[in-house]
Structure formats: C-alpha cells, structure tokens
Scaffold this active site. Structure first.
Site, PDB file in Angstrom:
ATOM      1  N   ASP A  36       0.847  -1.193   0.000  1.00 21.94           N
ATOM      2  CA  ASP A  36       0.000   0.000   0.000  1.00 21.94           C
ATOM      3  C   ASP A  36       0.880   1.239   0.000  1.00 21.94           C
ATOM      4  O   ASP A  36       1.834   1.340   0.790  1.00 21.94           O
ATOM      5  CB  ASP A  36      -0.883   0.010   1.256  1.00 21.94           C
ATOM      6  CG  ASP A  36      -1.988  -1.021   1.179  1.00 21.94           C
ATOM      7  OD1 ASP A  36      -2.690  -1.060   0.153  1.00 21.94           O
ATOM      8  OD2 ASP A  36      -2.144  -1.803   2.142  1.00 21.94           O
ATOM      9  N   ASP A 175     -10.091  -5.800  -0.926  1.00 27.70           N
ATOM     10  CA  ASP A 175      -8.985  -5.361  -0.070  1.00 27.70           C
ATOM     11  C   ASP A 175      -9.485  -4.560   1.123  1.00 27.70           C
ATOM     12  O   ASP A 175     -10.156  -3.544   0.945  1.00 27.70           O
ATOM     13  CB  ASP A 175      -8.058  -4.480  -0.942  1.00 27.70           C
ATOM     14  CG  ASP A 175      -6.880  -3.904  -0.171  1.00 27.70           C
ATOM     15  OD1 ASP A 175      -6.629  -4.327   0.963  1.00 27.70           O
ATOM     16  OD2 ASP A 175      -6.210  -3.021  -0.741  1.00 27.70           O
TER      17      ASP A 175
END
Ligand code: DX5
Ligand code: ZN
Length: 220
Positions: A36, A175
C-alpha cells in the site's frame, strides 16, 4: 471462478526485518505481496514509497502488487517499475486512462481500485484496458479497519458487467478488513483477497496463511 489467491499487505509486517518477513511469507504460502502506498492526501497517512518498494522488490520473487492511494497517479506510477501489478484509484484524478497506460508502459499489469462509496461506473470506461478491479472494502488509510459488506454485492455486479463486455478475464480483488472470520465468505466473491493485519495477528503468518488458504478452498 477458481479459488481465491491471498495477497499479503506488507505494511503490517515488522518492516525493520523486511527481508526475513518476506522470506517467511513466501515460505508460509503467500500467493502475492501487496504494498500500500499512501500520499497523505488521497489517504490520510503517508505510508509506503518508492524506496520501500525497491526493498520489497529486491527481497521477494512473489508477484508484487502495488496499490497506489495517491492523487494524480499518472505522475507517480513510473516510480514503481518492476512491480507485477500496479493499481490506481478511479477517484484519484482526471487522468485514469493515462495512469493505466503508464502502468503498462513500465511493464506491469494494471488495476483500478474503487473506494467503498464509489459506483462501479468509475471503472467501466476503462474495463477493456485493465487486468484487475480492486474493490476496497474499508475507507482507505488504516490497517485493521471494519469491512464494508456492501462491497460483496459490488463484486457480483462488476462480474456481470465484465461478462457483458466480454472482459471476464479481468480479476476481481477485495482489499481491507478481511480476517479469518470473513475470509471464506469474501473468498467466494474474489479472485484475489488482500489481507494485512489479520495475517500477522495471534499465531502468526504460518498458521494464519494456512487458515486463509483453507478458507478459500486452495489445495495444500
Ligand atoms: C486500505 C488498504 C488495505 C489495508 C489492508 O487502507 O488498501 O490494503 O491496509 O489491511 P487490513 O487487512 O489490515 O485491513
Ligand atoms: Zn491495499
């Protein structure tokens, strides 16, 4: 649809021991590694950057999936050359098409992510050009946030729409907020499940990854 793959959010690992953590995840059976990247603007924290990306890339051979939660991603995608997948947000600026083209130019497969509040139309204009739709199931920013269940309905809808367009080869990822309590359910809707904090909790990655894969029906 075959069994879901597990992409492990590396920001939840002990980053001071990155190489060991990556080796451990690989050994434990992680399918992909998910990095991320947040710019403090699109998502509140400043987390993940090109330096961390290079270190992760150096220490793993697993497919590396970079999730850019940054404004105007078309200007930043090239810093992640070497990733297997680069995913940009439909909400992150006016040049989604250019960001996807940049991801492909640097040799990655391209994904488009949608926040929980974004309608699927955000991705339809580029459905023929991408390899994955990533449905983010939390308001992006923090690991361990609560799963937004409406995302499962969105996953079904996007599959229908992709099939109508003849682009059913596009993967559907989910996610955020996925743990061992909801993994089996989420795995029925997704080709790729991203999990961070739940992989490193409690008994640790070895037993958690085995439990995730079992929940997805993956063979040993
Ligand atoms: C959303 C991120 C996710 C998230 C996953 O902010 O895109 O990848 O960090 O972490 P968990 O699994 O802890 O929700
Ligand atoms: Zn992510």
């Amino acid at each position: 649809m075959s069994e879901a793959l597990l992409s492990v959010g590396i920001l939840s690992a002990d980053l001071g021991r990155l190489a060991e953590e990556l080796a451990r995840l690989e050994q434990a059976g992680a399918d992909w590694i998910h990095l991320d990247v947040m710019d403090g603007c699109f998502a509140p924290p400043i987390l993940g950057d090109a330096a961390l990306f290079k270190a992760v890339r150096r220490y793993t051979k697993l497919p590396l999936d970079v999730h850019l939660m940054v404004q105007n991603p078309e200007k930043k995608v090239a810093q992640f050359e070497g990733a297997d997948w680069i995913t940009v947000h439909a909400e992150a600026g006016p040049h989604l098409h250019r960001a996807i083209a940049e991801a492909k130019r640097v040799g990655a497969k391209a994904g488009v992510a949608l926040n929980p509040g974004t309608h699927l139309s955000g991705v339809m204009g580029v459905a023929g050009e991408i390899d994955m739709v990533l449905l983010v199931a939390v308001d992006p920013g923090f690991g361990g946030a609560k799963f937004v269940p409406a995302v499962l309905g969105k996953a079904d809808k996007i599959r229908e729409k992709l099939a109508e367009l003849g682009t059913e080869g596009v993967k559907v990822g989910i996610d955020g907020g996925i743990n061992l309590d909801n993994a089996a359910q989420v795995g029925r809707y997704a080709d790729v499940v991203v999990s961070g904090s739940a992989v490193f909790k409690g008994a640790g990655p070895e037993s958690n990854i085995a439990a995730f894969k079992k929940a997805f029906g993956q063979k040993d």
